[in-house]
Design a protein around this motif. Structure first.
Motif, PDB file in Angstrom:
ATOM      1  N   TYR A   1     -20.744  20.231 -21.076  1.00  0.00           N
ATOM      2  CA  TYR A   1     -20.641  18.945 -20.393  1.00  0.00           C
ATOM      3  C   TYR A   1     -19.669  19.030 -19.219  1.00  0.00           C
ATOM      4  O   TYR A   1     -19.899  18.432 -18.158  1.00  0.00           O
ATOM      5  CB  TYR A   1     -20.199  17.862 -21.374  1.00  0.00           C
ATOM      6  CG  TYR A   1     -20.558  16.466 -20.934  1.00  0.00           C
ATOM      7  CD1 TYR A   1     -21.777  15.912 -21.291  1.00  0.00           C
ATOM      8  CD2 TYR A   1     -19.689  15.711 -20.153  1.00  0.00           C
ATOM      9  CE1 TYR A   1     -22.130  14.630 -20.881  1.00  0.00           C
ATOM     10  CE2 TYR A   1     -20.027  14.441 -19.739  1.00  0.00           C
ATOM     11  CZ  TYR A   1     -21.242  13.908 -20.100  1.00  0.00           C
ATOM     12  OH  TYR A   1     -21.587  12.641 -19.686  1.00  0.00           O
ATOM     13  N   ASP A   2     -18.604  19.789 -19.407  1.00  0.00           N
ATOM     14  CA  ASP A   2     -17.655  20.007 -18.315  1.00  0.00           C
ATOM     15  C   ASP A   2     -18.334  20.696 -17.134  1.00  0.00           C
ATOM     16  O   ASP A   2     -18.066  20.372 -15.972  1.00  0.00           O
ATOM     17  CB  ASP A   2     -16.471  20.848 -18.794  1.00  0.00           C
ATOM     18  CG  ASP A   2     -15.599  20.125 -19.807  1.00  0.00           C
ATOM     19  OD1 ASP A   2     -15.664  18.881 -19.876  1.00  0.00           O
ATOM     20  OD2 ASP A   2     -14.855  20.806 -20.546  1.00  0.00           O
ATOM     21  N   VAL A   3     -19.208  21.670 -17.439  1.00  0.00           N
ATOM     22  CA  VAL A   3     -19.981  22.335 -16.389  1.00  0.00           C
ATOM     23  C   VAL A   3     -20.849  21.314 -15.644  1.00  0.00           C
ATOM     24  O   VAL A   3     -20.914  21.312 -14.404  1.00  0.00           O
ATOM     25  CB  VAL A   3     -20.858  23.457 -16.968  1.00  0.00           C
ATOM     26  CG1 VAL A   3     -21.829  23.987 -15.916  1.00  0.00           C
ATOM     27  CG2 VAL A   3     -20.005  24.589 -17.507  1.00  0.00           C
ATOM     28  N   ALA A   4     -21.513  20.458 -16.403  1.00  0.00           N
ATOM     29  CA  ALA A   4     -22.377  19.447 -15.793  1.00  0.00           C
ATOM     30  C   ALA A   4     -21.593  18.558 -14.833  1.00  0.00           C
ATOM     31  O   ALA A   4     -22.068  18.235 -13.733  1.00  0.00           O
ATOM     32  CB  ALA A   4     -23.046  18.605 -16.883  1.00  0.00           C
ATOM     33  N   LYS A   5     -20.384  18.172 -15.202  1.00  0.00           N
ATOM     34  CA  LYS A   5     -19.564  17.342 -14.325  1.00  0.00           C
ATOM     35  C   LYS A   5     -19.155  18.109 -13.079  1.00  0.00           C
ATOM     36  O   LYS A   5     -19.188  17.583 -11.959  1.00  0.00           O
ATOM     37  CB  LYS A   5     -18.338  16.843 -15.086  1.00  0.00           C
ATOM     38  CG  LYS A   5     -18.671  15.850 -16.191  1.00  0.00           C
ATOM     39  CD  LYS A   5     -17.445  15.412 -16.968  1.00  0.00           C
ATOM     40  CE  LYS A   5     -16.568  14.493 -16.140  1.00  0.00           C
ATOM     41  NZ  LYS A   5     -15.453  13.944 -16.945  1.00  0.00           N
ATOM     42  N   LYS A   6     -18.778  19.371 -13.259  1.00  0.00           N
ATOM     43  CA  LYS A   6     -18.340  20.175 -12.116  1.00  0.00           C
ATOM     44  C   LYS A   6     -19.476  20.436 -11.131  1.00  0.00           C
ATOM     45  O   LYS A   6     -19.240  20.603  -9.932  1.00  0.00           O
ATOM     46  CB  LYS A   6     -17.770  21.503 -12.614  1.00  0.00           C
ATOM     47  CG  LYS A   6     -16.448  21.373 -13.362  1.00  0.00           C
ATOM     48  CD  LYS A   6     -16.015  22.713 -13.963  1.00  0.00           C
ATOM     49  CE  LYS A   6     -14.726  22.563 -14.757  1.00  0.00           C
ATOM     50  NZ  LYS A   6     -14.321  23.841 -15.408  1.00  0.00           N
ATOM     51  N   MET A   7     -20.719  20.478 -11.628  1.00  0.00           N
ATOM     52  CA  MET A   7     -21.863  20.770 -10.773  1.00  0.00           C
ATOM     53  C   MET A   7     -22.654  19.520 -10.387  1.00  0.00           C
ATOM     54  O   MET A   7     -23.725  19.609  -9.804  1.00  0.00           O
ATOM     55  CB  MET A   7     -22.783  21.779 -11.466  1.00  0.00           C
ATOM     56  CG  MET A   7     -22.127  23.122 -11.734  1.00  0.00           C
ATOM     57  SD  MET A   7     -23.283  24.420 -12.257  1.00  0.00           S
ATOM     58  CE  MET A   7     -24.048  24.837 -10.666  1.00  0.00           C
ATOM     59  N   ASN A   8     -22.086  18.348 -10.712  1.00  0.00           N
ATOM     60  CA  ASN A   8     -22.740  17.077 -10.378  1.00  0.00           C
ATOM     61  C   ASN A   8     -24.165  17.007 -10.920  1.00  0.00           C
ATOM     62  O   ASN A   8     -25.100  16.583 -10.221  1.00  0.00           O
ATOM     63  CB  ASN A   8     -22.747  16.855  -8.860  1.00  0.00           C
ATOM     64  CG  ASN A   8     -21.355  16.740  -8.284  1.00  0.00           C
ATOM     65  OD1 ASN A   8     -20.519  16.020  -8.817  1.00  0.00           O
ATOM     66  ND2 ASN A   8     -21.078  17.471  -7.212  1.00  0.00           N
ATOM     67  N   ALA A   9     -24.328  17.426 -12.159  1.00  0.00           N
ATOM     68  CA  ALA A   9     -25.646  17.446 -12.789  1.00  0.00           C
ATOM     69  C   ALA A   9     -26.133  16.027 -13.071  1.00  0.00           C
ATOM     70  O   ALA A   9     -25.348  15.116 -13.336  1.00  0.00           O
ATOM     71  CB  ALA A   9     -25.599  18.253 -14.078  1.00  0.00           C
ATOM     72  N   LYS A  10     -27.454  15.890 -13.044  1.00  0.00           N
ATOM     73  CA  LYS A  10     -28.066  14.588 -13.327  1.00  0.00           C
ATOM     74  C   LYS A  10     -28.157  14.325 -14.828  1.00  0.00           C
ATOM     75  O   LYS A  10     -28.072  13.184 -15.271  1.00  0.00           O
ATOM     76  CB  LYS A  10     -29.461  14.521 -12.713  1.00  0.00           C
ATOM     77  CG  LYS A  10     -29.498  14.660 -11.201  1.00  0.00           C
ATOM     78  CD  LYS A  10     -28.849  13.480 -10.512  1.00  0.00           C
ATOM     79  CE  LYS A  10     -29.004  13.573  -9.005  1.00  0.00           C
ATOM     80  NZ  LYS A  10     -28.361  12.440  -8.300  1.00  0.00           N
ATOM     81  N   TYR A  11     -28.397  15.392 -15.592  1.00  0.00           N
ATOM     82  CA  TYR A  11     -28.539  15.212 -17.033  1.00  0.00           C
ATOM     83  C   TYR A  11     -28.186  16.497 -17.776  1.00  0.00           C
ATOM     84  O   TYR A  11     -28.076  17.567 -17.197  1.00  0.00           O
ATOM     85  CB  TYR A  11     -29.955  14.749 -17.408  1.00  0.00           C
ATOM     86  CG  TYR A  11     -31.066  15.746 -17.110  1.00  0.00           C
ATOM     87  CD1 TYR A  11     -31.327  16.814 -17.977  1.00  0.00           C
ATOM     88  CD2 TYR A  11     -31.876  15.615 -15.989  1.00  0.00           C
ATOM     89  CE1 TYR A  11     -32.345  17.727 -17.721  1.00  0.00           C
ATOM     90  CE2 TYR A  11     -32.898  16.511 -15.730  1.00  0.00           C
ATOM     91  CZ  TYR A  11     -33.126  17.566 -16.608  1.00  0.00           C
ATOM     92  OH  TYR A  11     -34.129  18.467 -16.363  1.00  0.00           O
ATOM     93  N   MET A  12     -27.975  16.324 -19.076  1.00  0.00           N
ATOM     94  CA  MET A  12     -27.726  17.413 -20.025  1.00  0.00           C
ATOM     95  C   MET A  12     -28.822  17.406 -21.075  1.00  0.00           C
ATOM     96  O   MET A  12     -29.286  16.347 -21.481  1.00  0.00           O
ATOM     97  CB  MET A  12     -26.404  17.193 -20.783  1.00  0.00           C
ATOM     98  CG  MET A  12     -25.133  17.420 -20.011  1.00  0.00           C
ATOM     99  SD  MET A  12     -24.723  19.155 -19.780  1.00  0.00           S
ATOM    100  CE  MET A  12     -25.169  19.894 -21.328  1.00  0.00           C
TER     101      MET A  12
END
Length: 258
Positions: free
Chosen positions: A89-100
């Motif tokens: 989830y931290d990766v998703a935030k750092k990469m501005n991901a739309k979803y997990m």
């Protein structure tokens, strides 16, 4: 409906696809604990691999799943599961991901439905408690489940604007005797993301959309007007390109305008 492709082949081999079609990218790299433990290094490497595409295409993250168990009775395993999922989830935030995407993690005949449902909703509620307002959607995916009951029960407990289900139609074909259309009918209101690939009902082959027993176009036509994302999880590059061309010709995707 927004279409993504799953990063199941080397990034350099799919850059041409990402430049050609207006599709997003579901990154699988961070399902690896090795990459999660060195996430800043691998994030920078991945940005370099994407080059000018980074920041111009929608990105999502597939979370870790091997040996993780959200419905476990063991507090230590629950802590490890939470730790790895939080790293992703931290990766998703750092990469501005739309979803997990996370796996539900249920293996038939290892837990009773009752015991699983005593543990799994609490795990997800605790995990998601401090993540409600960050804009990242969370989709929980079926894998080895042989019916839809437990996922329907789980979604009744935890589904909201942020949290929903990822229906993997290839997994239904490979591991369930219940037709995928019935899965879609029962779980309809909870399905906000889908993994699309085909097989012959014998194993999880991740074939192109026109290569197996499933009528993928029928499935997609049922959801094309919904507020939903799909990701093509196809391991063979030629079959992925062929599948995208079919979607293009049928109006599901368009050319990218960079």
């Amino acid at each position: 409906m927004k279409v993504y492709i799953s990063q199941l082949v080397e990034t350099e081999k799919i850059k041409g696809i990402l430049e050609k079609y207006d599709v997003g990218l579901e990154i699988v790299l961070f399902a690896s604990p090795y990459c999660l433990d060195r996430q800043d290094e691998f994030i920078e490497n991945y940005k370099e691999e994407l080059g000018d595409l980074y920041g111009k295409i929608d990105i999502s993250i597939h979370g870790p799943f091997v040996e993780l168990c959200p419905g476990t009775r063991d507090e230590l395993i629950s802590k490890v599961t939470n730790y790895r999922m939080q790293q992703a989830y931290d990766v998703a935030k750092k990469m501005n991901a739309k979803y997990m995407v996370y796996h539900n993690g249920y293996y038939p005949n290892t837990y009773s439905y009752i015991e699983w449902m005593q543990n799994a909703p609490t795990f997800w509620q605790n995990f998601l408690q401090d993540k409600k307002d960050d804009g990242i959607k969370v989709h929980i995916e079926n894998v080895f489940e042989d019916d839809y009951f437990i996922l329907n029960e789980l979604m009744e407990e935890i589904a909201d604007d942020k949290t929903s289900m990822c229906l993997d139609v290839g997994h239904v074909s490979a591991y369930s005797k219940i037709d995928v259309m019935e899965w879609m009918k029962i779980l309809n209101k909870y399905i906000k993301h889908m993994h699309i690939h085909n097989n012959c009902g014998d194993r999880d082959s991740h074939l192109g959309i026109n290569k197996g027993d499933l009528d993928i176009m029928e499935i997609l036509n049922l959801v094309k007007d919904k507020d939903i994302t799909i990701s093509l999880e196809i391991t063979n590059l030629d079959e992925l390109e062929e599948s995208l061309e079919i979607l293009y010709k049928n109006g599901f995707i368009t050319d990218r305008k960079l």
